[in-house]
Design a protein around this motif. Structure first.
Motif, PDB file in Angstrom:
ATOM      1  N   ALA A 153       0.856  -1.186   0.000  1.00 59.81           N
ATOM      2  CA  ALA A 153       0.000   0.000   0.000  1.00 59.81           C
ATOM      3  C   ALA A 153       0.888   1.230   0.000  1.00 59.81           C
ATOM      4  CB  ALA A 153      -0.941   0.007   1.215  1.00 59.81           C
ATOM      5  N   ALA A 154       0.281   2.378  -0.266  1.00 62.04           N
ATOM      6  CA  ALA A 154       1.027   3.638  -0.264  1.00 62.04           C
ATOM      7  C   ALA A 154       0.085   4.766   0.124  1.00 62.04           C
ATOM      8  CB  ALA A 154       1.655   3.907  -1.628  1.00 62.04           C
ATOM      9  N   SER A 155       0.629   5.738   0.861  1.00 59.97           N
ATOM     10  CA  SER A 155      -0.145   6.910   1.255  1.00 59.97           C
ATOM     11  C   SER A 155       0.793   7.951   1.845  1.00 59.97           C
ATOM     12  CB  SER A 155      -1.224   6.536   2.289  1.00 59.97           C
ATOM     13  OG  SER A 155      -1.947   7.681   2.701  1.00 59.97           O
ATOM     14  N   GLY A 156       0.528   9.222   1.559  1.00 61.20           N
ATOM     15  CA  GLY A 156       1.264  10.306   2.191  1.00 61.20           C
ATOM     16  C   GLY A 156       2.757  10.276   1.966  1.00 61.20           C
ATOM     17  N   GLY A 197      -4.567  -1.824   3.852  1.00 64.30           N
ATOM     18  CA  GLY A 197      -4.931  -0.434   3.619  1.00 64.30           C
ATOM     19  C   GLY A 197      -4.079   0.483   4.469  1.00 64.30           C
ATOM     20  N   LEU A 198      -3.755   1.656   3.931  1.00 65.02           N
ATOM     21  CA  LEU A 198      -2.925   2.631   4.650  1.00 65.02           C
ATOM     22  C   LEU A 198      -3.450   4.030   4.380  1.00 65.02           C
ATOM     23  CD1 LEU A 198      -0.288   3.206   6.324  1.00 65.02           C
ATOM     24  CD2 LEU A 198       0.870   3.487   4.119  1.00 65.02           C
ATOM     25  N   LYS A 199      -3.583   4.815   5.453  1.00 60.82           N
ATOM     26  CA  LYS A 199      -3.972   6.221   5.341  1.00 60.82           C
ATOM     27  C   LYS A 199      -3.034   7.039   6.213  1.00 60.82           C
ATOM     28  CE  LYS A 199      -7.668   9.574   6.141  1.00 60.82           C
ATOM     29  NZ  LYS A 199      -9.032   9.805   6.702  1.00 60.82           N
ATOM     30  N   VAL A 200      -2.192   7.864   5.573  1.00 62.79           N
ATOM     31  CA  VAL A 200      -1.226   8.693   6.278  1.00 62.79           C
ATOM     32  C   VAL A 200      -1.625  10.151   6.117  1.00 62.79           C
ATOM     33  CG1 VAL A 200       1.186   9.391   6.436  1.00 62.79           C
ATOM     34  CG2 VAL A 200       0.608   7.011   5.908  1.00 62.79           C
ATOM     35  N   GLY A 201      -1.876  10.822   7.229  1.00 60.22           N
ATOM     36  CA  GLY A 201      -2.199  12.234   7.213  1.00 60.22           C
ATOM     37  C   GLY A 201      -1.082  13.050   7.821  1.00 60.22           C
ATOM     38  N   PRO A 202      -1.251  14.364   7.910  1.00 62.46           N
ATOM     39  CA  PRO A 202      -0.213  15.205   8.510  1.00 62.46           C
ATOM     40  C   PRO A 202       0.092  14.862   9.953  1.00 62.46           C
ATOM     41  CG  PRO A 202      -1.807  16.529   7.289  1.00 62.46           C
ATOM     42  CD  PRO A 202      -2.378  15.153   7.388  1.00 62.46           C
ATOM     43  N   GLY A 403      14.725  -8.455 -14.737  1.00 61.84           N
ATOM     44  CA  GLY A 403      14.668  -9.615 -15.612  1.00 61.84           C
ATOM     45  C   GLY A 403      13.456  -9.591 -16.500  1.00 61.84           C
ATOM     46  N   GLY A 404      13.200 -10.712 -17.160  1.00 64.48           N
ATOM     47  CA  GLY A 404      12.073 -10.792 -18.064  1.00 64.48           C
ATOM     48  C   GLY A 404      10.835 -11.287 -17.362  1.00 64.48           C
ATOM     49  N   GLY A 405       9.726 -11.208 -18.079  1.00 71.88           N
ATOM     50  CA  GLY A 405       8.466 -11.663 -17.528  1.00 71.88           C
ATOM     51  C   GLY A 405       7.905 -10.702 -16.515  1.00 71.88           C
ATOM     52  N   GLY A 406       6.742 -11.050 -15.995  1.00 75.04           N
ATOM     53  CA  GLY A 406       6.130 -10.214 -14.982  1.00 75.04           C
ATOM     54  C   GLY A 406       5.375  -9.055 -15.596  1.00 75.04           C
ATOM     55  N   GLU A 407       4.769  -8.270 -14.736  1.00 78.04           N
ATOM     56  CA  GLU A 407       3.971  -7.134 -15.168  1.00 78.04           C
ATOM     57  C   GLU A 407       4.019  -6.075 -14.086  1.00 78.04           C
ATOM     58  OE1 GLU A 407      -0.269  -9.111 -13.792  1.00 78.04           O
ATOM     59  OE2 GLU A 407       0.704  -9.750 -15.632  1.00 78.04           O
ATOM     60  N   LEU A 408       3.527  -4.895 -14.420  1.00 78.50           N
ATOM     61  CA  LEU A 408       3.585  -3.786 -13.487  1.00 78.50           C
ATOM     62  C   LEU A 408       2.406  -3.800 -12.531  1.00 78.50           C
ATOM     63  CD1 LEU A 408       4.732  -0.863 -15.819  1.00 78.50           C
ATOM     64  CD2 LEU A 408       6.095  -2.100 -14.132  1.00 78.50           C
ATOM     65  N   HIS A 409       2.700  -3.539 -11.281  1.00 79.86           N
ATOM     66  CA  HIS A 409       1.677  -3.411 -10.238  1.00 79.86           C
ATOM     67  C   HIS A 409       1.877  -2.038  -9.608  1.00 79.86           C
ATOM     68  CE1 HIS A 409      -1.075  -4.607  -7.040  1.00 79.86           C
ATOM     69  NE2 HIS A 409      -0.206  -4.149  -6.175  1.00 79.86           N
ATOM     70  N   GLY A 410       0.844  -1.183  -9.650  1.00 77.26           N
ATOM     71  CA  GLY A 410       1.041   0.220  -9.321  1.00 77.26           C
ATOM     72  C   GLY A 410       0.363   0.695  -8.048  1.00 77.26           C
ATOM     73  N   PHE A 411       0.910   1.788  -7.538  1.00 80.62           N
ATOM     74  CA  PHE A 411       0.369   2.469  -6.366  1.00 80.62           C
ATOM     75  C   PHE A 411       0.298   3.970  -6.647  1.00 80.62           C
ATOM     76  CE2 PHE A 411       2.603  -1.289  -4.878  1.00 80.62           C
ATOM     77  CZ  PHE A 411       1.698  -1.858  -3.986  1.00 80.62           C
ATOM     78  N   ALA A 412      -0.683   4.617  -6.049  1.00 77.61           N
ATOM     79  CA  ALA A 412      -0.724   6.075  -6.069  1.00 77.61           C
ATOM     80  C   ALA A 412       0.353   6.582  -5.124  1.00 77.61           C
ATOM     81  CB  ALA A 412      -2.106   6.570  -5.632  1.00 77.61           C
ATOM     82  N   TYR A 413       1.246   7.404  -5.635  1.00 76.56           N
ATOM     83  CA  TYR A 413       2.392   7.827  -4.839  1.00 76.56           C
ATOM     84  C   TYR A 413       2.577   9.334  -4.933  1.00 76.56           C
ATOM     85  CZ  TYR A 413       7.179   8.469  -3.244  1.00 76.56           C
ATOM     86  OH  TYR A 413       8.283   8.907  -2.575  1.00 76.56           O
ATOM     87  N   GLU A 414       2.681   9.962  -3.775  1.00 76.74           N
ATOM     88  CA  GLU A 414       2.905  11.406  -3.691  1.00 76.74           C
ATOM     89  C   GLU A 414       4.333  11.648  -3.200  1.00 76.74           C
ATOM     90  OE1 GLU A 414       1.281  15.243  -1.133  1.00 76.74           O
ATOM     91  OE2 GLU A 414       0.013  13.475  -1.343  1.00 76.74           O
ATOM     92  N   PRO A 415       5.270  11.973  -4.095  1.00 78.84           N
ATOM     93  CA  PRO A 415       6.666  12.125  -3.678  1.00 78.84           C
ATOM     94  C   PRO A 415       6.853  13.308  -2.737  1.00 78.84           C
ATOM     95  CG  PRO A 415       6.379  12.909  -5.927  1.00 78.84           C
ATOM     96  CD  PRO A 415       5.081  12.276  -5.525  1.00 78.84           C
TER      97      PRO A 415
END
Length: 440
Positions: A153-156, A197-202, A403-415
């Motif tokens: 997961a990703a947040s904040g 699930g992850l929720k990161v606030g200020p 390497g080869g094979g596999g696929e992309l698995h994505g997260f919403a990311y706020e740098p």
């Protein structure tokens, strides 16, 4: 706020490897606006404000200019300014994996030779940052994350890594830009591959793990949820809050989507949406639109709303196949269709997808749709109502790790270059677990 940055920063920082960008243009024209006699007179406070607006790749390049700019990452005053004025950037972070429940992240292998002459190989996790504004790819490594963990997961600005081994789950929060690691206490119940699930606030961190309860060494069942909460007000709950999942639910293990104060995940057979109210500590089931005709449904968060993305196939009715987007309304039970992929584009998409399915991830005004088993992906801009193909990640196509094979698995990311909220975890006085035994 000053004290939030009092802890010493880690010694390892990450560098960006830039990829291709359709928006990159070299401008060699000089004019009076770039006259050094003008820029050298700017006050430092104004220069700091300009630097705080830079995107992360430009910020880390700027640190090479002089000692003062290099030290901004350690300056409490600058980091406070950064938090206040730096714009939010709706980026994506992708990893490679070969199956839903066994993420195989792209890695580089570093071989070292010990004093006794023996060699050991250390796998370094690798991720791929995508900037949807400039259509640019960057490669980033995670040398401090131990083996035996997967991104969940990703947040904040933080990435949540969960241990792969069956049992009580160890969880690490990582800021990939500055290399910081923060450990949460392990979960209480043994699980295999729970939804996370992850929720990161200020000023708060909220986490939840659900399903895949180990009822025996050889069997799992979706029974319960555990939640974690800590905030600046002094309240914390270390996985002590539990609730039962709805009966006969078949949620697919993976990440949960957070909108407002609820976590959402898909339920299968038949399709529906499960919603976990964090404050009430309870689950409810929401009926999905056109549930008997959906294929590859995905939940994404976009501009504060829950969006359901799915292909629609009515084989027995005279309705053309399509890919549609629905938004969950404020009442929490009604869906409204907000967009359809243009039919000509969908025919091209369907030919490339070839029934393998697709995954979606949303962030801000953008939704990325990734075709499984390929490097093909679409980007939809909700505000502009525009669709475009995403250029393939150059690091995957040209052997840049993984390497080869596999696929992309994505997260919403706020740098972000600072996440002071992780300082709350230091209040728990939990000794950081040594993962040296897990590093291969």
């Amino acid at each position: 706020m000053e004290g939030a940055f009092s802890n010493s920063m880690p010694s390892h920082f990450y560098t960006f490897t830039p990829g291709t960008s359709s928006a990159y243009v070299t401008d060699t024209v000089t004019n009076t606006w770039m006259d050094t006699r003008i820029w050298s007179k700017l006050p430092q406070s104004l220069i700091d404000r300009v630097i705080a607006f830079l995107p992360p790749p430009a910020f880390f390049r700027a640190r090479c200019v002089c000692k003062r700019w290099y030290g901004l990452l350690f300056s409490n005053n600058f980091l406070e300014l950064y938090i206040q004025i730096s714009p939010r950037r709706h980026w994506f972070l992708f990893f490679k994996h070969k199956s839903l429940k066994s993420y195989i992240c792209g890695n580089n292998s570093n071989t070292t030779r010990g004093s006794s002459g023996q060699t050991s190989t250390t796998n370094i996790f690798e991720g791929y940052l995508f900037d949807p504004y400039d259509i640019a790819w960057y490669r980033i490594s995670f040398p401090l994350v131990p083996s035996g963990f997967s991104p969940a997961a990703a947040s904040g600005g933080l990435i949540c890594w969960v241990s792969d081994e069956a049992g009580a789950k160890s969880i690490i929060l990582c800021n990939p830009l500055i290399g910081s690691l923060s450990q949460l206490p392990p979960t209480l119940r043994p699980r295999l591959f729970p939804s996370t699930g992850l929720k990161v606030g200020p000023s708060s961190i909220v986490g939840a793990v659900a399903g895949d309860d180990l009822i025996s060494p050889y069997a799992v069942k979706n029974l319960s949820t555990e939640s974690f909460h800590i905030d600046a007000g002094g309240f914390y709950s270390l996985w002590g809050t539990t609730s039962s999942l709805p009966r006969l639910c078949s949620l697919e293990s993976g990440q949960m989507i957070c909108v407002d104060d609820r976590f959402y995940c898909m339920n299968y057979n038949p399709f529906s949406v499960l919603a976990y109210d964090i404050a009430a500590n309870s689950w409810c089931k929401i009926q999905a639109p056109m549930r008997r005709f959906l294929r590859s449904p995905s939940l994404v968060e976009s501009m504060g709303k829950l969006i359901l993305v799915a292909a629609v196939e009515k084989s027995k009715l005279n309705v053309p196949k399509s890919l549609r987007l629905w938004s969950l309304q404020a009442c929490g039970t009604t869906w409204v269709e907000i967009e359809r992929m243009p039919q000509q584009l969908y025919q091209q998409f369907e030919e490339l997808e070839a029934g393998h399915g697709f995954d979606c991830v949303g962030h801000g005004e953008f939704i990325a749709i990734i075709i499984r088993g390929s490097d093909k992906a679409l980007l939809f801009d909700i505000l502009r109502k525009a669709w475009q193909w995403i250029p393939p990640c150059p690091y995957i196509n040209h052997g840049g790790g993984g390497g080869g094979g596999g696929e992309l698995h994505g997260f919403a990311y706020e740098p972000t270059i600072t996440t002071p909220v992780t300082g709350l975890l230091d209040q728990l006085t939990i000794p950081f677990q040594s993962f040296s035994g897990l590093i291969g």
